[in-house]
Design a protein around this motif. Structure first.
Motif, mmCIF file in Angstrom:
data_model
loop_
_atom_site.group_PDB
_atom_site.id
_atom_site.type_symbol
_atom_site.label_atom_id
_atom_site.label_comp_id
_atom_site.label_asym_id
_atom_site.label_seq_id
_atom_site.Cartn_x
_atom_site.Cartn_y
_atom_site.Cartn_z
ATOM 1 N N GLY A 44 0.795 -1.231 0.000
ATOM 2 C CA GLY A 44 0.000 0.000 0.000
ATOM 3 C C GLY A 44 0.824 1.275 0.000
ATOM 4 N N TYR A 45 0.277 2.290 0.661
ATOM 5 C CA TYR A 45 0.955 3.592 0.664
ATOM 6 C C TYR A 45 2.292 3.525 1.413
ATOM 7 C CZ TYR A 45 -3.450 5.462 -1.126
ATOM 8 O OH TYR A 45 -4.564 5.716 -1.896
ATOM 9 N N ASN A 46 2.425 2.557 2.325
ATOM 10 C CA ASN A 46 3.714 2.399 3.030
ATOM 11 C C ASN A 46 4.834 2.121 2.031
ATOM 12 O OD1 ASN A 46 2.904 2.702 5.695
ATOM 13 N ND2 ASN A 46 2.156 0.616 5.788
ATOM 14 N N ALA A 75 -1.583 -2.768 3.280
ATOM 15 C CA ALA A 75 -1.294 -2.228 4.614
ATOM 16 C C ALA A 75 -2.177 -1.020 4.871
ATOM 17 C CB ALA A 75 0.170 -1.806 4.694
ATOM 18 N N ARG A 76 -2.209 -0.647 6.124
ATOM 19 C CA ARG A 76 -2.817 0.633 6.484
ATOM 20 C C ARG A 76 -1.669 1.556 6.836
ATOM 21 N NH1 ARG A 76 -7.056 -2.914 8.170
ATOM 22 N NH2 ARG A 76 -8.838 -2.366 6.862
ATOM 23 N N CYS A 77 -1.804 2.806 6.455
ATOM 24 C CA CYS A 77 -0.714 3.762 6.664
ATOM 25 C C CYS A 77 -1.344 5.030 7.210
ATOM 26 C CB CYS A 77 -0.020 4.003 5.316
ATOM 27 S SG CYS A 77 1.160 5.345 5.296
ATOM 28 N N GLU A 78 -1.471 5.089 8.524
ATOM 29 C CA GLU A 78 -2.174 6.204 9.160
ATOM 30 C C GLU A 78 -1.571 7.561 8.814
ATOM 31 O OE1 GLU A 78 -5.133 6.684 10.791
ATOM 32 O OE2 GLU A 78 -5.296 4.751 9.783
ATOM 33 N N PHE A 80 -0.507 8.631 6.239
ATOM 34 C CA PHE A 80 -0.822 9.124 4.896
ATOM 35 C C PHE A 80 -1.882 10.230 4.924
ATOM 36 C CE2 PHE A 80 -1.435 8.757 0.306
ATOM 37 C CZ PHE A 80 -0.130 8.571 -0.077
ATOM 38 N N LYS A 81 -2.541 10.389 6.063
ATOM 39 C CA LYS A 81 -3.537 11.449 6.197
ATOM 40 C C LYS A 81 -2.871 12.825 6.322
ATOM 41 C CE LYS A 81 -6.829 8.289 8.241
ATOM 42 N NZ LYS A 81 -7.395 7.747 9.459
ATOM 43 N N LYS A 82 -1.543 12.832 6.541
ATOM 44 C CA LYS A 82 -0.843 14.114 6.707
ATOM 45 C C LYS A 82 -0.356 14.624 5.348
ATOM 46 C CE LYS A 82 0.851 12.642 11.210
ATOM 47 N NZ LYS A 82 1.944 11.872 11.784
ATOM 48 N N GLY A 105 -8.719 -0.444 -3.264
ATOM 49 C CA GLY A 105 -8.983 -0.442 -1.827
ATOM 50 C C GLY A 105 -10.369 0.083 -1.521
ATOM 51 N N GLY A 106 -10.553 0.527 -0.292
ATOM 52 C CA GLY A 106 -11.847 1.044 0.143
ATOM 53 C C GLY A 106 -11.847 2.567 0.191
ATOM 54 N N ASP A 107 -12.827 3.137 0.898
ATOM 55 C CA ASP A 107 -12.959 4.598 0.823
ATOM 56 C C ASP A 107 -11.812 5.357 1.494
ATOM 57 O OD1 ASP A 107 -13.824 3.894 3.308
ATOM 58 O OD2 ASP A 107 -15.818 4.812 3.128
ATOM 59 N N GLY A 108 -11.179 4.742 2.497
ATOM 60 C CA GLY A 108 -9.984 5.372 3.085
ATOM 61 C C GLY A 108 -8.893 5.482 2.022
ATOM 62 N N SER A 109 -8.707 4.416 1.296
ATOM 63 C CA SER A 109 -7.698 4.404 0.235
ATOM 64 C C SER A 109 -8.045 5.415 -0.861
ATOM 65 C CB SER A 109 -7.614 3.003 -0.378
ATOM 66 O OG SER A 109 -7.363 2.058 0.638
ATOM 67 N N PHE A 110 -9.350 5.607 -1.101
ATOM 68 C CA PHE A 110 -9.770 6.585 -2.121
ATOM 69 C C PHE A 110 -9.366 8.000 -1.690
ATOM 70 C CE2 PHE A 110 -13.682 4.011 -3.792
ATOM 71 C CZ PHE A 110 -12.843 2.970 -4.113
ATOM 72 N N ARG A 111 -9.452 8.262 -0.376
ATOM 73 C CA ARG A 111 -9.053 9.597 0.116
ATOM 74 C C ARG A 111 -7.569 9.822 -0.139
ATOM 75 N NH1 ARG A 111 -13.151 8.184 3.798
ATOM 76 N NH2 ARG A 111 -14.870 9.619 3.430
ATOM 77 N N GLY A 112 -6.793 8.776 0.075
ATOM 78 C CA GLY A 112 -5.364 8.860 -0.220
ATOM 79 C C GLY A 112 -5.133 9.105 -1.709
ATOM 80 N N ARG A 114 -7.198 10.533 -3.826
ATOM 81 C CA ARG A 114 -7.585 11.924 -4.103
ATOM 82 C C ARG A 114 -6.456 12.883 -3.712
ATOM 83 N NH1 ARG A 114 -11.224 13.795 0.456
ATOM 84 N NH2 ARG A 114 -9.173 13.551 1.432
ATOM 85 N N ASP A 115 -5.863 12.661 -2.539
ATOM 86 C CA ASP A 115 -4.784 13.539 -2.068
ATOM 87 C C ASP A 115 -3.564 13.456 -2.987
ATOM 88 O OD1 ASP A 115 -6.508 14.109 -0.063
ATOM 89 O OD2 ASP A 115 -5.412 13.064 1.528
ATOM 90 N N LEU A 116 -3.285 12.250 -3.490
ATOM 91 C CA LEU A 116 -2.147 12.092 -4.413
ATOM 92 C C LEU A 116 -2.396 12.866 -5.704
ATOM 93 C CD1 LEU A 116 -1.298 8.305 -3.977
ATOM 94 C CD2 LEU A 116 0.236 10.218 -3.496
HETATM 95 P P1 ADP Z 1 -10.026 1.157 3.251
HETATM 96 O O1 ADP Z 1 -9.272 1.784 2.142
HETATM 97 O O2 ADP Z 1 -10.227 -0.313 3.075
HETATM 98 O O3 ADP Z 1 -11.260 1.953 3.590
HETATM 99 P P2 ADP Z 1 -8.660 2.354 5.490
HETATM 100 O O4 ADP Z 1 -9.795 3.243 5.882
HETATM 101 O O5 ADP Z 1 -7.875 1.705 6.545
HETATM 102 O O6 ADP Z 1 -9.121 1.163 4.546
HETATM 103 O O7 ADP Z 1 -7.701 3.212 4.553
HETATM 104 C C1 ADP Z 1 -6.583 2.618 3.964
HETATM 105 C C2 ADP Z 1 -5.486 3.606 3.904
HETATM 106 O O8 ADP Z 1 -5.873 4.742 3.132
HETATM 107 C C3 ADP Z 1 -5.087 4.206 5.247
HETATM 108 O O9 ADP Z 1 -4.247 3.384 5.986
HETATM 109 C C4 ADP Z 1 -4.375 5.464 4.787
HETATM 110 O O10 ADP Z 1 -3.098 5.152 4.267
HETATM 111 C C5 ADP Z 1 -5.242 5.924 3.637
HETATM 112 N N1 ADP Z 1 -6.255 6.894 4.119
HETATM 113 C C6 ADP Z 1 -7.334 6.630 4.882
HETATM 114 N N2 ADP Z 1 -8.009 7.755 5.174
HETATM 115 C C7 ADP Z 1 -7.337 8.754 4.582
HETATM 116 C C8 ADP Z 1 -7.545 10.179 4.505
HETATM 117 N N3 ADP Z 1 -8.562 10.778 5.118
HETATM 118 N N4 ADP Z 1 -6.648 10.884 3.805
HETATM 119 C C9 ADP Z 1 -5.623 10.292 3.176
HETATM 120 N N5 ADP Z 1 -5.377 8.968 3.214
HETATM 121 C C10 ADP Z 1 -6.223 8.208 3.898
#
Ligand code: ADP
Length: 324
Positions: A44-46, A75-78, A80-82, A105-112, A114-116
């Motif tokens: 993942g983003y890691n 992986a999850r990469c917390e 990445f929100k910064k 991935g899921g919606d968390g990954s979509f936020r990443g 979008r940020d990229l």
């Molecule tokens: P999923 O993508 O399955 O919903 P997560 O919510 O754990 O799973 O998100 C996966 C990864 O996406 C996170 O570990 C992080 O690297 C990135 N991510 C999640 N939320 C955000 C956010 N608000 N902004 C940027 N990246 C994010």
């Protein structure tokens, strides 16, 4: 073809889902077919931040189609929100020579993703999660395989519940989304189903229903519960105390994530993977590939994230009607 696009990356992020490998294969081969170079980023983003990747050719993705999990690992990469972390990921992508990235991935990954895109790396996302909890898409890669695993497990529980006149409480995945529970309820014949979308009362919707069922001649029963709604062991104790029926709780847990991807997951993942590459080739980014009215299409990530998904009422009604 957009001449600026020469090399693209793929990564899987968040929870794994069966079918992700079919998407990785389809992306790689569609890209190579169209003259692009492909890089697989690990974990993942890691992995992007650490610059951990491998060049993928058509053969590298051979023999992964039929496997569960994700070949690229996830992986999850917390952090990445910064914003500064996203900037350093874009910096790494430049070093690798990426002109575009596809994130599964899921919606968390979509936020990443979008940020990229905002930070200068054109990115497209594909919904990969067993929960089907992506608002903009009718289907997410992994759901069908997960449902088939759940069906197999509950069928087995039914055999033993029936033989012993027991009640079986089964917790399935789907934190915040009752798709797995409601489909399982219809396909496996649950007597009660508790999902996050519908408020419920244990006494009315579980105890009374089980007692009624008993009066109608039901000798065993199955209660399906979405994860994190309640403690299944506590619910089992309450059912046993209130109905006198011997009750056992089973948490299906991570077993629901693994396994050989079904035909449906492989085909949809392949279609979505190919579509994601096409979008990048057309010069589009910040898009989510999705299923709408049974067709593969795409939508802006931001728009997709802002949507709300409602579990179809007819599914809930059907589950209830068939449990009489
Ligand atoms: P999923 O993508 O399955 O919903 P997560 O919510 O754990 O799973 O998100 C996966 C990864 O996406 C996170 O570990 C992080 O690297 C990135 N991510 C999640 N939320 C955000 C956010 N608000 N902004 C940027 N990246 C994010």
């Amino acid at each position: 073809m957009n001449n600026k696009l020469n090399k693209i990356g793929i990564l899987t992020s968040g929870g794994d889902a069966p079918g992700m490998n079919a998407a990785i294969r389809a992306i790689t081969r569609t890209a190579i077919y169209n003259g692009l170079e492909v890089v697989g980023i690990q974990e993942g983003y890691n992995g992007l931040l650490r610059g951990e990747y491998e060049i993928l050719d058509a053969r590298s993705v051979g023999d992964i189609l039929q496997k569960g999990g994700t070949y690229l690992r996830t992986a999850r990469c917390e952090e990445f929100k910064k914003p500064h972390v996203v900037l350093s990921a874009v910096e790494q992508a430049r070093k690798i020579g990426l002109d575009g990235l596809i994130v599964i991935g899921g919606d968390g990954s979509f936020r990443g993703a979008r940020d990229l895109t905002r930070a200068g790396l054109p990115t497209v996302a594909i919904p990969g999660t067993i929960d089907n909890d992506i608002s903009c898409s009718e289907y997410t890669i992994g759901l069908d395989t997960c449902l088939n695993t759940v069906k197999e497990c509950i069928d087995k529980l039914r055999d033993t519940s029936m033989s012993h006149n027991r009640c079986s409480v089964v917790e399935v995945m789907g934190h915040g989304a009752g798709y797995i529970a409601i489909y399982a309820s219809i396909a496996c014949g649950a007597d009660c189903v508790l999902i996050p979308e519908i408020p419920f009362s244990i006494s009315e919707d579980v105890i009374e229903k089980i007692k009624e069922g008993h009066k109608k001649g039901k000798k065993h029963c199955i209660v399906i519960v979405s994860e994190q709604l309640l403690d299944p062991a506590e619910l089992a104790k309450t059912i046993q105390a209130e109905t006198g029926m011997e009750t056992r709780a089973t948490i299906l847990g991570h077993i629901q994530r693994g396994g050989i991807p079904t035909m449906r997951d492989r085909v949809i993942a392949s279609q979505m993977g190919a579509k994601a590459v096409e979008l990048l080739l057309e010069g589009k980014s910040n898009r989510v590939v999705r299923m709408k009215k049974g067709e593969i299409s795409d939508i802006d990530i931001e728009e997709g994230l802002a949507m709300k998904k409602e579990l179809p009422k007819d599914l809930i009604d059907l589950a209830n009607m068939l449990s009489i």
